[in-house]
Design a protein around this motif. Structure first.
Motif, PDB file in Angstrom:
ATOM      1  N   GLU A 250       0.841  -1.205   0.000  1.00 50.51           N
ATOM      2  CA  GLU A 250       0.000   0.000   0.000  1.00 50.51           C
ATOM      3  C   GLU A 250       0.875   1.254   0.000  1.00 50.51           C
ATOM      4  OE1 GLU A 250      -3.949   1.428   2.436  1.00 50.51           O
ATOM      5  OE2 GLU A 250      -2.216   0.836   3.625  1.00 50.51           O
ATOM      6  N   MET A 251       1.874   1.269   0.895  1.00 49.82           N
ATOM      7  CA  MET A 251       2.745   2.446   0.992  1.00 49.82           C
ATOM      8  C   MET A 251       3.610   2.601  -0.261  1.00 49.82           C
ATOM      9  SD  MET A 251       2.140   4.233   3.617  1.00 49.82           S
ATOM     10  CE  MET A 251       3.466   5.341   3.131  1.00 49.82           C
ATOM     11  N   ASP A 252       4.053   1.467  -0.785  1.00 51.59           N
ATOM     12  CA  ASP A 252       4.947   1.511  -1.941  1.00 51.59           C
ATOM     13  C   ASP A 252       4.222   2.022  -3.189  1.00 51.59           C
ATOM     14  OD1 ASP A 252       7.674   0.993  -2.645  1.00 51.59           O
ATOM     15  OD2 ASP A 252       6.943  -0.612  -3.948  1.00 51.59           O
ATOM     16  N   ALA A 253       2.897   1.874  -3.201  1.00 53.14           N
ATOM     17  CA  ALA A 253       2.102   2.309  -4.355  1.00 53.14           C
ATOM     18  C   ALA A 253       1.737   3.789  -4.270  1.00 53.14           C
ATOM     19  CB  ALA A 253       0.825   1.467  -4.443  1.00 53.14           C
ATOM     20  N   TRP A 254       2.095   4.427  -3.192  1.00 49.15           N
ATOM     21  CA  TRP A 254       1.775   5.851  -2.980  1.00 49.15           C
ATOM     22  C   TRP A 254       2.392   6.716  -4.088  1.00 49.15           C
ATOM     23  CZ3 TRP A 254       5.002   9.164   0.893  1.00 49.15           C
ATOM     24  CH2 TRP A 254       4.491  10.472   0.943  1.00 49.15           C
ATOM     25  N   ALA A 255       1.619   7.624  -4.646  1.00 52.72           N
ATOM     26  CA  ALA A 255       2.132   8.576  -5.648  1.00 52.72           C
ATOM     27  C   ALA A 255       2.850   9.694  -4.906  1.00 52.72           C
ATOM     28  CB  ALA A 255       0.975   9.129  -6.481  1.00 52.72           C
ATOM     29  N   HIS A 256       4.032   9.361  -4.397  1.00 53.63           N
ATOM     30  CA  HIS A 256       4.786  10.256  -3.505  1.00 53.63           C
ATOM     31  C   HIS A 256       5.298  11.493  -4.243  1.00 53.63           C
ATOM     32  CE1 HIS A 256       8.567   9.075  -5.363  1.00 53.63           C
ATOM     33  NE2 HIS A 256       8.074   7.846  -5.396  1.00 53.63           N
ATOM     34  N   PRO A 257       5.643  12.538  -3.516  1.00 57.99           N
ATOM     35  CA  PRO A 257       6.067  13.795  -4.144  1.00 57.99           C
ATOM     36  C   PRO A 257       7.582  13.887  -4.363  1.00 57.99           C
ATOM     37  CG  PRO A 257       5.764  14.143  -1.804  1.00 57.99           C
ATOM     38  CD  PRO A 257       5.472  12.688  -2.059  1.00 57.99           C
ATOM     39  N   PHE A 258       8.330  12.820  -4.064  1.00 56.91           N
ATOM     40  CA  PHE A 258       9.786  12.890  -4.140  1.00 56.91           C
ATOM     41  C   PHE A 258      10.267  12.544  -5.549  1.00 56.91           C
ATOM     42  CE2 PHE A 258       8.588  11.444   0.169  1.00 56.91           C
ATOM     43  CZ  PHE A 258       9.000  12.559   0.889  1.00 56.91           C
ATOM     44  N   LYS A 259      11.548  12.828  -5.795  1.00 56.86           N
ATOM     45  CA  LYS A 259      12.166  12.413  -7.057  1.00 56.86           C
ATOM     46  C   LYS A 259      12.139  10.886  -7.147  1.00 56.86           C
ATOM     47  CE  LYS A 259      16.847  12.670  -9.119  1.00 56.86           C
ATOM     48  NZ  LYS A 259      16.745  13.377 -10.415  1.00 56.86           N
ATOM     49  N   GLN A 260      12.544  10.266  -6.062  1.00 61.00           N
ATOM     50  CA  GLN A 260      12.458   8.810  -5.941  1.00 61.00           C
ATOM     51  C   GLN A 260      12.176   8.476  -4.487  1.00 61.00           C
ATOM     52  OE1 GLN A 260      16.430   7.821  -7.821  1.00 61.00           O
ATOM     53  NE2 GLN A 260      15.269   6.024  -8.509  1.00 61.00           N
ATOM     54  N   MET A 261      11.523   7.345  -4.234  1.00 56.87           N
ATOM     55  CA  MET A 261      11.316   6.930  -2.848  1.00 56.87           C
ATOM     56  C   MET A 261      11.646   5.446  -2.723  1.00 56.87           C
ATOM     57  SD  MET A 261       7.917   6.919  -0.375  1.00 56.87           S
ATOM     58  CE  MET A 261       7.241   5.321  -0.844  1.00 56.87           C
ATOM     59  N   PHE A 262      12.412   5.120  -1.676  1.00 57.60           N
ATOM     60  CA  PHE A 262      12.749   3.725  -1.390  1.00 57.60           C
ATOM     61  C   PHE A 262      12.256   3.415   0.020  1.00 57.60           C
ATOM     62  CE2 PHE A 262      15.771   5.337  -4.475  1.00 57.60           C
ATOM     63  CZ  PHE A 262      15.639   4.399  -5.499  1.00 57.60           C
ATOM     64  N   LEU A 263      11.440   2.362   0.083  1.00 52.98           N
ATOM     65  CA  LEU A 263      10.721   2.057   1.329  1.00 52.98           C
ATOM     66  C   LEU A 263      11.288   0.812   1.998  1.00 52.98           C
ATOM     67  CD1 LEU A 263       8.163   2.578   3.129  1.00 52.98           C
ATOM     68  CD2 LEU A 263       6.920   1.065   1.547  1.00 52.98           C
TER      69      LEU A 263
ATOM     70  N   CYS B 180      17.964   5.357   6.868  1.00 50.90           N
ATOM     71  CA  CYS B 180      17.047   5.510   5.725  1.00 50.90           C
ATOM     72  C   CYS B 180      17.799   6.033   4.507  1.00 50.90           C
ATOM     73  CB  CYS B 180      15.909   6.480   6.075  1.00 50.90           C
ATOM     74  SG  CYS B 180      14.800   5.875   7.362  1.00 50.90           S
ATOM     75  N   VAL B 181      18.686   6.988   4.738  1.00 49.72           N
ATOM     76  CA  VAL B 181      19.474   7.544   3.628  1.00 49.72           C
ATOM     77  C   VAL B 181      20.441   6.488   3.088  1.00 49.72           C
ATOM     78  CG1 VAL B 181      21.276   9.220   3.041  1.00 49.72           C
ATOM     79  CG2 VAL B 181      19.247   9.957   4.330  1.00 49.72           C
ATOM     80  N   TYR B 182      21.107   5.749   3.992  1.00 49.89           N
ATOM     81  CA  TYR B 182      22.037   4.701   3.528  1.00 49.89           C
ATOM     82  C   TYR B 182      21.286   3.685   2.672  1.00 49.89           C
ATOM     83  CZ  TYR B 182      24.859   6.622   7.358  1.00 49.89           C
ATOM     84  OH  TYR B 182      25.538   7.460   8.197  1.00 49.89           O
ATOM     85  N   PHE B 183      20.066   3.361   3.092  1.00 48.18           N
ATOM     86  CA  PHE B 183      19.251   2.410   2.332  1.00 48.18           C
ATOM     87  C   PHE B 183      18.965   2.956   0.938  1.00 48.18           C
ATOM     88  CE2 PHE B 183      14.895   1.091   1.095  1.00 48.18           C
ATOM     89  CZ  PHE B 183      15.170  -0.246   0.849  1.00 48.18           C
ATOM     90  N   ALA B 184      18.538   4.231   0.870  1.00 49.85           N
ATOM     91  CA  ALA B 184      18.221   4.833  -0.437  1.00 49.85           C
ATOM     92  C   ALA B 184      19.454   4.858  -1.335  1.00 49.85           C
ATOM     93  CB  ALA B 184      17.658   6.237  -0.236  1.00 49.85           C
ATOM     94  N   ARG B 185      20.607   5.212  -0.766  1.00 47.51           N
ATOM     95  CA  ARG B 185      21.842   5.252  -1.571  1.00 47.51           C
ATOM     96  C   ARG B 185      22.184   3.866  -2.117  1.00 47.51           C
ATOM     97  NH1 ARG B 185      25.187   8.575   2.477  1.00 47.51           N
ATOM     98  NH2 ARG B 185      24.612  10.739   2.018  1.00 47.51           N
ATOM     99  N   GLN B 186      22.013   2.822  -1.255  1.00 46.13           N
ATOM    100  CA  GLN B 186      22.287   1.451  -1.714  1.00 46.13           C
ATOM    101  C   GLN B 186      21.368   1.080  -2.869  1.00 46.13           C
ATOM    102  OE1 GLN B 186      21.932  -1.046   1.775  1.00 46.13           O
ATOM    103  NE2 GLN B 186      23.776  -0.206   2.755  1.00 46.13           N
ATOM    104  N   CYS B 187      20.084   1.470  -2.756  1.00 41.15           N
ATOM    105  CA  CYS B 187      19.127   1.150  -3.817  1.00 41.15           C
ATOM    106  C   CYS B 187      19.517   1.838  -5.120  1.00 41.15           C
ATOM    107  CB  CYS B 187      17.711   1.574  -3.413  1.00 41.15           C
ATOM    108  SG  CYS B 187      17.033   0.600  -2.063  1.00 41.15           S
ATOM    109  N   VAL B 188      19.905   3.120  -5.030  1.00 46.42           N
ATOM    110  CA  VAL B 188      20.295   3.879  -6.219  1.00 46.42           C
ATOM    111  C   VAL B 188      21.545   3.263  -6.843  1.00 46.42           C
ATOM    112  CG1 VAL B 188      21.236   6.099  -6.997  1.00 46.42           C
ATOM    113  CG2 VAL B 188      19.202   6.042  -5.528  1.00 46.42           C
ATOM    114  N   ALA B 189      22.523   2.907  -6.002  1.00 46.98           N
ATOM    115  CA  ALA B 189      23.772   2.325  -6.501  1.00 46.98           C
ATOM    116  C   ALA B 189      23.505   0.997  -7.194  1.00 46.98           C
ATOM    117  CB  ALA B 189      24.756   2.142  -5.346  1.00 46.98           C
ATOM    118  N   GLU B 190      22.648   0.190  -6.597  1.00 47.56           N
ATOM    119  CA  GLU B 190      22.360  -1.117  -7.193  1.00 47.56           C
ATOM    120  C   GLU B 190      21.604  -0.967  -8.504  1.00 47.56           C
ATOM    121  OE1 GLU B 190      20.602  -3.376  -4.061  1.00 47.56           O
ATOM    122  OE2 GLU B 190      22.533  -3.504  -3.034  1.00 47.56           O
TER     123      GLU B 190
END
Lengths: 314, 314
Positions: free
Chosen positions: A92-105, A286-296
């Protein structure tokens, strides 16, 4: 007022739980540019309130950083939320039309663990109102406990409060020994008899019970035998969690939350000597997680962190 | 169809609880003329439903006795209700403009105790979904336990179910030994993992937990060590209740409810040898109570049973 140029990507870490949501914008050196705090963000207790709290904390963090609200759309967000280890809430949360450039949950346990170990592998035992153990090692998650109040979450503040109330009712019936803790609990509950105790606490939420953990820990520290029995039982469960997490070869273990560090004095020496300070707070995780997702994503690897979050659920 | 003459006063005993309300009309020889059963009658869960269930069970009992519905106004009612040991609920129910000739209200513990000892002094330990001890000796009441789920009611079905669920979560995390009880509980909850167990039982009412007492008692009887530990702990609390009730010089003690008699095999021998069969059911106790009230009113004595029910609350 500064403006976001195209010099570097800014990350925002957002850590949401049952009582509040905390956001921090970090630059590439992990310097905090701005922080915002808003209300509850646990999707189990409401989707609308959760997304409202996330946006609110992020907007406050932007303002704190001297950035305009429309910069929201240029931030890469790592979001760690309570509740999303339930797959339905994650989706449900992952399907949110969030306002960010990218969101990693991810889950709040995962972000707390990444924060505690500065993005590296490790384990955490989180004991505040609730309790759980979590390890992230070689891209694999393991969640222990965290089953909720009152049937789980042993060693937590709510659990200690419940044990204290159980004792109090027994003592008021003359079925358990008197103690100074009994008088302190009656005073904390502004009660003189069982009927009043029932009216003050019966059927109340975990956070009400968790408030009673304060006198339990204090009286245990002062040597009260009833309080000592409660904290020792709780600490013994934390030991068991730690031993299971060590079996996963977690290189570091940190104790997080309002209760866990207070229980250290009653935990087993072999556990205590392996406990390491948490290096950074959950928003950093949370930021480390997002960076890992972007890098991968950039390396083309699906990696250990699946887009559907399956790897997170242990 | 028989009609009520002026030959004798007919009493109706009405025993109301969380799941049903049972009424019996007795003649002066305690012969049951008619019985009626209706829905829940616990004023804690709703005043309107409670008075509806009381009237419905009484009307059914009249019909069963071959008496017309308008005979309701000629019956003297003894009513024993769950929940009315809270003074506010007692007063609310007592103020009801009831349809009976007279109505005398007491707690369901008091009526069960009067029933078990055919109107005489004695004590009862009631353990079904919940648990409590109650003694009525020399016009004085003593209530022990009965503080509710999940903070009290040790030894009850709901308590056993909760202990079983706690064990199940530990076992699923590898933090408690496996047992045949684990598999049985998973099967009873139609679950294969902790997430499913949580969805089936987490946050559910005491009666949901109480259903799990059935496999706990059965597995204890078959020698399963985990189940044995649970029932032994529960039985030990029942022993403590019994010892306190004996201190009040209760001449008889009966075990009442779906769970209490099953725990006898793990109770202390000195308690078991003093347990006596309940002589009559709670509805009879309601009638004995009403007769005592009428007799005391006739003798002009305020007696032990105060009109405002204060003596009942222990």
């Amino acid at each position: 007022m500064a403006a976001l140029g195209d010099r570097e990507i800014l990350y925002i870490g957002i850590d949401g739980g049952g009582s509040k949501c905390r956001a921090s914008i970090l630059n590439s050196d992990n310097r905090v540019l701005g922080t915002g705090i808003s209300g509850p963000a646990n999707p189990l207790h409401g989707y609308a309130q959760t997304i409202d709290s996330i946006v609110r904390s992020a907007t406050l963090a932007l303002s704190d950083a001297g950035l305009p609200p429309q910069a929201l759309g240029e931030l890469v967000a790592g979001v760690g939320l309570a509740g999303v280890n339930m797959p339905s809430l994650y989706n449900e949360m992952d399907a949110w039309a969030h306002p960010f450039k990218q969101m990693f949950l991810t889950t709040d346990q995962h972000s707390a663990c990444l924060g505690a170990h500065r993005g590296g592998d490790g384990a955490v035992i989180i004991a505040g109102t609730g309790s759980c153990g979590y390890a992230w090692v070689n891209g694999e998650a393991r969640l222990l406990g965290g089953h909720g109040f009152p049937h789980g979450d042993k060693g937590s503040g709510a659990w200690m409060g419940m044990e204290a109330v159980k004792y109090l009712f027994l003592a008021l019936d003359g079925l358990a020994e008197d103690s100074r803790l009994k008088d302190e609990l009656l005073s904390a509950l502004e009660s003189t008899d069982a009927q009043q105790v029932f009216e003050r606490i019966g059927g109340k939420s975990s956070s009400h019970y968790a408030r009673l953990a304060v006198p339990v820990v204090e009286y245990a520290e002062a040597g009260d035998p009833v309080a000592l029995a409660i904290v020792s039982d709780g600490a013994s469960y934390i030991n068991d969690l730690a031993d299971k997490l060590f079996e996963m070869n977690a290189p570091r273990l940190s104790l997080i939350g309002g209760v866990a560090p207070r229980l250290k004095q009653w935990m087993a020496p072999h556990v205590v000597e392996r406990v390491a300070e948490a290096l950074d707070p959950p928003e950093f995780g949370c930021v480390y997680f997002a960076r890992q997702c972007v890098a991968e994503a950039a390396s083309g690897s699906a990696g250990a962190i699946e887009a559907d979050g399956k790897a997170l659920f242990g």
